[in-house]
Write a protein that holds these residues in place. Structure first.
Motif, mmCIF file in Angstrom:
data_model
loop_
_atom_site.group_PDB
_atom_site.id
_atom_site.type_symbol
_atom_site.label_atom_id
_atom_site.label_comp_id
_atom_site.label_asym_id
_atom_site.label_seq_id
_atom_site.Cartn_x
_atom_site.Cartn_y
_atom_site.Cartn_z
ATOM 1 N N CYS A 128 9.148 2.128 8.476
ATOM 2 C CA CYS A 128 9.604 1.583 9.373
ATOM 3 C C CYS A 128 9.094 0.009 9.814
ATOM 4 N N ASN A 147 10.571 5.333 22.596
ATOM 5 C CA ASN A 147 11.610 4.257 22.565
ATOM 6 C C ASN A 147 12.328 4.296 23.651
ATOM 7 N N TRP A 176 21.498 2.289 17.132
ATOM 8 C CA TRP A 176 20.035 2.725 17.932
ATOM 9 C C TRP A 176 19.795 1.480 18.753
ATOM 10 N N ALA A 181 13.142 0.807 18.726
ATOM 11 C CA ALA A 181 14.245 0.549 17.744
ATOM 12 C C ALA A 181 14.830 -0.825 17.685
ATOM 13 N N ALA A 185 20.269 -1.124 16.000
ATOM 14 C CA ALA A 185 19.725 -0.784 14.810
ATOM 15 C C ALA A 185 20.318 0.512 13.904
ATOM 16 N N TYR A 187 19.925 3.428 10.944
ATOM 17 C CA TYR A 187 19.075 4.300 10.169
ATOM 18 C C TYR A 187 19.636 5.074 9.158
ATOM 19 N N SER A 209 15.116 2.573 7.285
ATOM 20 C CA SER A 209 15.313 1.739 8.330
ATOM 21 C C SER A 209 16.433 0.320 7.648
#
Lengths: 212, 137
Positions: A128, A147, A176, A181, A185, A187, A209
């Motif tokens: 990440c 998060n 995300w 995050a 985003a 993943y 990621s």
């Protein structure tokens, strides 16, 4: 004696409930249960557009209607498939139910919601932002709690492969957001699961990621 | 094969992944864990039922391989190799397991997850299912 103002209030269109707390109070249950009902049983929860936070609301008349149509008891965790369904589909349903604990926890930013999905010895691997994460699943729990909520999460089951007592789930997750995050985003997650004492538990989370 | 990858780069990554997996296969065939250790990431995990008991940790695997000894007749098949940028999944079907711990004619299904590190593709987890033949022993 019924006062005039009470009569007026009763006839007025019902105002929406403006938070998880208000919705939970209305349904006389915990906020966690409300989230679970939304994810599992289609509880009608609405979300405000253009809000970073998990800004939800619900209409009392819709909640009433949902409650009337609901036949299962509140403690029933997931729909029980018909017994005559093919074995693969039974396992598929059980695996999907396990994965929803993860998804709910991710959406809410609350690792306690996803812990039931994982074996205590579960591990994580992946990169990440250039940092290699390999180790205990606690790394995931800490990341999720740090998060915060990710209300616009869009998980897609890309693949569920079952080999007797083990299984693989490939989840593509878009949308995300949160303190760790960032925004919007993407993943890719590959979960390995093991069937232990009749229950599917995640034993490993492999992730990639995608940098936008 | 996952989407988003051209055929040439898939082939390159595939070859690297299969080369790493050969370490596992050779170590299994010869009953020598030192041949497979470099295929695994130092932080790799291992969990599953072996002989009806839940076993954890790559050290259990390495000790088991050494304790099992040679399994000269194993027939490994790569039934899927899926690659997505830095991560990969390999499903290996292995027939013909034998040895002091395996017994004979045993079949195992393996799911390996791999991570592309600075040192190449490394196994980060092995999940497995022993098929019922283990009961014979």
């Amino acid at each position: 004696m019924v006062s005039g103002s009470h009569t007026v209030a009763r006839n007025r269109p019902q105002r929406p409930l403006e938070s998880w707390k208000q919705i939970a109070a209305y349904l006389d249950c915990s906020e966690r249960t409300v989230r679970r009902w939304e994810a599992r049983e289609g509880l009608p929860i609405h979300r405000r557009e253009h809000h970073k936070q998990d800004k939800v609301f619900a209409y009392p008349h819709e909640l009433d209607s949902w409650r009337r149509g609901r036949t299962r008891t509140p403690s029933t965790p997931a729909p029980t498939p018909e017994p005559q369904i093919h074995g693969y589909l039974l396992e598929h349903a059980a695996i999907t139910a396990t994965m929803h604990y993860y998804i709910e926890g991710a959406r809410a930013g609350d690792s306690s919601l996803m812990r039931p999905a994982f074996h205590p010895a579960a591990t994580i691997s992946g990169y990440c932002q250039g940092i290699e994460y390999i180790g205990s699943i606690q790394l995931v729990f800490d990341w999720i709690d740090g998060n915060g909520s990710a209300p616009d999460l869009k998980p897609r089951f890309a693949r569920i492969e079952i080999i007797e007592s083990i299984a693989l789930v490939h989840l593509e997750v878009h949308g995300w957001s949160g303190r760790n995050a960032g925004a919007n985003a993407h993943y890719s997650d590959v979960f390995t699961l093991l069937k232990i004492d009749g229950e599917w538990k995640i034993t490993h989370k492999l992730f990639h990621s995608h940098v936008s | 094969m996952f989407a988003g990858m051209n055929a040439a780069s898939y082939s390159n990554e595939y070859d690297s992944i299969v080369a790493a997996m050969q370490g596992y296969i050779e170590g299994s065939r010869q009953g020598r864990s030192e041949l497979m250790r470099s295929a695994f990431h130092p932080g790799a995990s291992f969990i599953g039922y072996a002989g009806g008991e839940l076993r954890q940790g790559t050290q259990f695997l390495f000790d088991w391989i050494d304790g099992n000894g040679p399994a000269p007749d194993i027939r490994p098949r790569f039934t899927s190799v899926d690659i997505l940028d830095t991560i990969a999944v390999v499903r290996l079907e292995v027939e013909g397991w034998s040895g002091k711990l395996a017994g004979s004619g045993v079949r195992m299904s393996d799911l390996f997850t791999l991570l592309k590190t600075e040192n190449g593709w490394k196994i980060v987890q092995k999940a497995f299912h022993w098929h019922a033949a283990i009961e014979r022993e």
